[in-house]
Design a protein around this motif. Structure first.
Motif, PDB file in Angstrom:
ATOM      1  N   GLU A  31     -16.109   4.475  -0.328  1.00  0.00           N
ATOM      2  CA  GLU A  31     -16.558   3.864   0.416  1.00  0.00           C
ATOM      3  C   GLU A  31     -16.160   2.369   0.655  1.00  0.00           C
ATOM      4  O   GLU A  31     -16.268   1.183   1.831  1.00  0.00           O
ATOM      5  N   ASP A  32     -14.908   1.296  -1.304  1.00  0.00           N
ATOM      6  CA  ASP A  32     -14.661   0.776  -0.741  1.00  0.00           C
ATOM      7  C   ASP A  32     -13.916   0.415   0.136  1.00  0.00           C
ATOM      8  O   ASP A  32     -13.668  -0.348   1.187  1.00  0.00           O
ATOM      9  N   ARG A  33     -13.230   1.282  -0.611  1.00  0.00           N
ATOM     10  CA  ARG A  33     -11.612   1.466   0.094  1.00  0.00           C
ATOM     11  C   ARG A  33     -12.122   1.406   1.982  1.00  0.00           C
ATOM     12  O   ARG A  33     -10.807   0.538   2.373  1.00  0.00           O
ATOM     13  N   ARG A  34     -12.604   2.016   2.736  1.00  0.00           N
ATOM     14  CA  ARG A  34     -12.789   1.825   3.846  1.00  0.00           C
ATOM     15  C   ARG A  34     -13.547   0.870   4.424  1.00  0.00           C
ATOM     16  O   ARG A  34     -12.757   0.322   5.194  1.00  0.00           O
ATOM     17  N   ALA A  35     -14.032   0.306   3.472  1.00  0.00           N
ATOM     18  CA  ALA A  35     -14.712  -0.839   4.206  1.00  0.00           C
ATOM     19  C   ALA A  35     -13.501  -2.445   3.954  1.00  0.00           C
ATOM     20  O   ALA A  35     -13.881  -2.981   5.077  1.00  0.00           O
ATOM     21  N   ASP A  58      -5.936   0.109  -6.428  1.00  0.00           N
ATOM     22  CA  ASP A  58      -6.953  -0.331  -7.407  1.00  0.00           C
ATOM     23  C   ASP A  58      -7.390  -1.308  -7.463  1.00  0.00           C
ATOM     24  O   ASP A  58      -8.723  -2.209  -7.566  1.00  0.00           O
ATOM     25  N   ASN A  59      -6.506  -1.928  -8.408  1.00  0.00           N
ATOM     26  CA  ASN A  59      -6.904  -3.552  -8.570  1.00  0.00           C
ATOM     27  C   ASN A  59      -5.571  -4.545  -7.864  1.00  0.00           C
ATOM     28  O   ASN A  59      -5.311  -6.114  -8.284  1.00  0.00           O
ATOM     29  N   HIS A  60      -5.199  -4.184  -6.610  1.00  0.00           N
ATOM     30  CA  HIS A  60      -4.145  -5.188  -5.915  1.00  0.00           C
ATOM     31  C   HIS A  60      -3.974  -4.683  -3.975  1.00  0.00           C
ATOM     32  O   HIS A  60      -3.844  -3.434  -4.221  1.00  0.00           O
ATOM     33  N   LEU A  61      -3.624  -5.364  -3.643  1.00  0.00           N
ATOM     34  CA  LEU A  61      -3.116  -5.151  -2.740  1.00  0.00           C
ATOM     35  C   LEU A  61      -1.948  -5.769  -2.019  1.00  0.00           C
ATOM     36  O   LEU A  61      -1.374  -6.410  -2.483  1.00  0.00           O
ATOM     37  N   HIS A  62      -0.548  -5.084  -1.171  1.00  0.00           N
ATOM     38  CA  HIS A  62       0.693  -5.204  -0.694  1.00  0.00           C
ATOM     39  C   HIS A  62       0.615  -5.236   0.838  1.00  0.00           C
ATOM     40  O   HIS A  62      -0.134  -4.717   1.278  1.00  0.00           O
ATOM     41  N   LEU A  63       1.070  -6.472   1.234  1.00  0.00           N
ATOM     42  CA  LEU A  63       1.429  -6.084   2.766  1.00  0.00           C
ATOM     43  C   LEU A  63       2.721  -6.449   3.450  1.00  0.00           C
ATOM     44  O   LEU A  63       3.255  -7.204   2.597  1.00  0.00           O
ATOM     45  N   LEU A  64       2.789  -5.590   4.445  1.00  0.00           N
ATOM     46  CA  LEU A  64       4.069  -7.153   4.512  1.00  0.00           C
ATOM     47  C   LEU A  64       3.375  -6.990   6.190  1.00  0.00           C
ATOM     48  O   LEU A  64       2.992  -6.198   7.209  1.00  0.00           O
ATOM     49  N   TYR A  84     -14.872  -8.706   3.154  1.00  0.00           N
ATOM     50  CA  TYR A  84     -14.848  -8.501   2.227  1.00  0.00           C
ATOM     51  C   TYR A  84     -15.707  -8.408   0.917  1.00  0.00           C
ATOM     52  O   TYR A  84     -16.964  -7.133   0.272  1.00  0.00           O
ATOM     53  N   VAL A  85     -15.878 -10.037   0.328  1.00  0.00           N
ATOM     54  CA  VAL A  85     -16.041  -9.592  -0.883  1.00  0.00           C
ATOM     55  C   VAL A  85     -17.812  -9.955  -0.908  1.00  0.00           C
ATOM     56  O   VAL A  85     -18.015  -9.427  -2.606  1.00  0.00           O
ATOM     57  N   THR A  86     -17.900  -9.915   0.195  1.00  0.00           N
ATOM     58  CA  THR A  86     -20.045 -10.626   0.224  1.00  0.00           C
ATOM     59  C   THR A  86     -20.299  -9.052   0.164  1.00  0.00           C
ATOM     60  O   THR A  86     -21.498  -8.417  -0.581  1.00  0.00           O
ATOM     61  N   ARG A  87     -19.421  -8.118   0.655  1.00  0.00           N
ATOM     62  CA  ARG A  87     -20.021  -6.950   1.019  1.00  0.00           C
ATOM     63  C   ARG A  87     -19.841  -5.703  -0.246  1.00  0.00           C
ATOM     64  O   ARG A  87     -20.455  -5.841  -1.042  1.00  0.00           O
ATOM     65  N   PHE A  88     -18.191  -6.261  -1.128  1.00  0.00           N
ATOM     66  CA  PHE A  88     -18.508  -5.671  -2.184  1.00  0.00           C
ATOM     67  C   PHE A  88     -19.268  -6.303  -3.581  1.00  0.00           C
ATOM     68  O   PHE A  88     -19.925  -5.154  -4.269  1.00  0.00           O
ATOM     69  N   TRP A 138      -4.209   4.994   1.731  1.00  0.00           N
ATOM     70  CA  TRP A 138      -5.007   4.133   1.872  1.00  0.00           C
ATOM     71  C   TRP A 138      -3.364   3.609   1.836  1.00  0.00           C
ATOM     72  O   TRP A 138      -2.746   2.343   0.828  1.00  0.00           O
ATOM     73  N   SER A 139      -2.741   4.165   1.973  1.00  0.00           N
ATOM     74  CA  SER A 139      -1.270   3.225   2.593  1.00  0.00           C
ATOM     75  C   SER A 139      -0.719   3.802   3.931  1.00  0.00           C
ATOM     76  O   SER A 139      -0.608   4.488   4.870  1.00  0.00           O
ATOM     77  N   SER A 140       0.417   2.939   4.191  1.00  0.00           N
ATOM     78  CA  SER A 140       0.929   2.839   6.064  1.00  0.00           C
ATOM     79  C   SER A 140       2.019   3.911   5.746  1.00  0.00           C
ATOM     80  O   SER A 140       2.430   4.174   6.168  1.00  0.00           O
ATOM     81  N   ALA A 141       2.251   4.778   4.712  1.00  0.00           N
ATOM     82  CA  ALA A 141       3.786   6.148   4.218  1.00  0.00           C
ATOM     83  C   ALA A 141       3.512   6.841   5.262  1.00  0.00           C
ATOM     84  O   ALA A 141       4.327   6.922   6.123  1.00  0.00           O
ATOM     85  N   ALA A 142       2.245   6.886   5.273  1.00  0.00           N
ATOM     86  CA  ALA A 142       1.778   8.447   6.060  1.00  0.00           C
ATOM     87  C   ALA A 142       1.793   8.313   7.607  1.00  0.00           C
ATOM     88  O   ALA A 142       2.894   9.351   8.797  1.00  0.00           O
ATOM     89  N   HIS A 143       1.925   6.625   8.276  1.00  0.00           N
ATOM     90  CA  HIS A 143       2.211   6.118   9.202  1.00  0.00           C
ATOM     91  C   HIS A 143       4.269   6.361   9.638  1.00  0.00           C
ATOM     92  O   HIS A 143       4.340   6.514  10.715  1.00  0.00           O
ATOM     93  N   HIS A 144       4.406   5.797   8.405  1.00  0.00           N
ATOM     94  CA  HIS A 144       5.688   6.039   9.009  1.00  0.00           C
ATOM     95  C   HIS A 144       6.245   7.260   8.774  1.00  0.00           C
ATOM     96  O   HIS A 144       7.815   7.942   8.805  1.00  0.00           O
ATOM     97  N   LEU A 145       6.701   8.581   8.471  1.00  0.00           N
ATOM     98  CA  LEU A 145       6.678   9.470   7.517  1.00  0.00           C
ATOM     99  C   LEU A 145       6.236  10.757   8.724  1.00  0.00           C
ATOM    100  O   LEU A 145       6.284  12.377   9.273  1.00  0.00           O
ATOM    101  N   GLY A 146       5.402  10.055  10.183  1.00  0.00           N
ATOM    102  CA  GLY A 146       4.953  10.736  11.343  1.00  0.00           C
ATOM    103  C   GLY A 146       3.390  11.767  10.917  1.00  0.00           C
ATOM    104  O   GLY A 146       3.708  12.713  11.727  1.00  0.00           O
ATOM    105  N   ALA A 147       3.021  11.235   9.786  1.00  0.00           N
ATOM    106  CA  ALA A 147       1.997  12.303   9.138  1.00  0.00           C
ATOM    107  C   ALA A 147       0.828  11.916  10.231  1.00  0.00           C
ATOM    108  O   ALA A 147       0.085  12.862  11.044  1.00  0.00           O
ATOM    109  N   LEU A 148       0.368  10.792  10.718  1.00  0.00           N
ATOM    110  CA  LEU A 148      -0.615  10.247  11.352  1.00  0.00           C
ATOM    111  C   LEU A 148      -0.646   9.144  12.345  1.00  0.00           C
ATOM    112  O   LEU A 148       0.925   8.498  11.869  1.00  0.00           O
TER     113      LEU A 148
END
Length: 231
Positions: A31-35, A58-64, A84-88, A138-148
């Motif tokens: 639920e947190d991840r979706r939010a 779980d404890n960090h985010l990477h973005l490009l 997000y932090v207010t909701r969390f 919860w990553s972009s891998a599925a997108h880049h591998l054509g799964a979604l």
């Protein structure tokens, strides 16, 4: 010594890292991840930041990501914190900040783009959270591998250059992921992002020097050598 301003340049791809305070979780369940992902999509769209790859751990985010203006990355992350932090905090009965200080970021040369994508999208595999990168939701891998098709992700030209068709790109990128990241690559990418220096060649840094007055490499430590006066 005054802290250097963050190096954020419009039109350049940046590797961002945001960590939880004292390595504490920034998400505790799906639920947190979706939010979090919903807030990230909204904030990226609001500030017109183009996201090329991501992973939410779980404890960090990477973005490009590529910002349209120097302040866009900061504004996106500030908006994300407010939403997000207010909701969390409300959901988990806590107060105070969630992040380990300000986010870290560095621009990177196009030659590093795919290596940084690979490092980001292999995070869950290295952490033992998934056997295959695309199995982690919860990553972009599925997108880049054509799964979604991930609406957050905007493919960079460097990814499109991996093949003339989606099938060819997916297959070539899968092989690239299977090669894995070398320790030297990982060290270089993390050092650049965490210290705020650009990642690339001397020619790339010379190009960036035309866009900013901010130092692009650490200054030598100690006093400059004393000049010798000829007799």
């Amino acid at each position: 010594m005054a802290r250097l301003s963050r190096l954020a340049l419009p039109g350049e791809v940046h590797h961002l890292i945001q960590r939880g305070h004292d390595q504490q979780p920034i998400v505790r369940d799906d639920e947190d991840r979706r939010a979090f992902m919903e807030a990230l999509r909204e904030c990226a769209a609001l500030h017109k930041v183009v996201v090329h790859a991501y992973v939410l751990m779980d404890n960090h985010l990477h973005l490009l990501a590529t910002p349209p203006a120097p302040e866009s990355l900061s504004r996106m992350m500030q908006s994300l914190g407010r939403r997000y932090v207010t909701r969390f905090n409300r959901r988990h009965g806590r107060s105070g900040g969630l992040w380990e200080g300000r986010f870290r970021a560095s621009p990177l040369e196009a030659a590093w783009l795919l290596s940084c994508m690979r490092y980001i999208e292999l995070n869950p595999v290295r952490a033992g959270l998934a056997e295959r990168p695309e199995a982690y939701a919860w990553s972009s891998a599925a997108h880049h591998l054509g799964a979604l098709r991930d609406p957050l992700v905007h493919d960079h030209a460097g990814f499109w250059a991996m093949g003339n068709t989606p099938f060819e790109r997916d297959a070539n990128y899968r092989r690239f992921l299977e090669e894995g990241s070398s320790p030297e690559e990982v060290e270089a990418m993390l050092a650049a992002a965490l210290r705020g220096w650009p990642l690339g060649s001397d020619a790339y840094r010379a190009q960036l020097a035309k866009l900013t007055d901010r130092p692009l490499a650490p200054r030598p430590r100690g006093r400059p050598p004393r000049k010798t006066v000829p007799n």
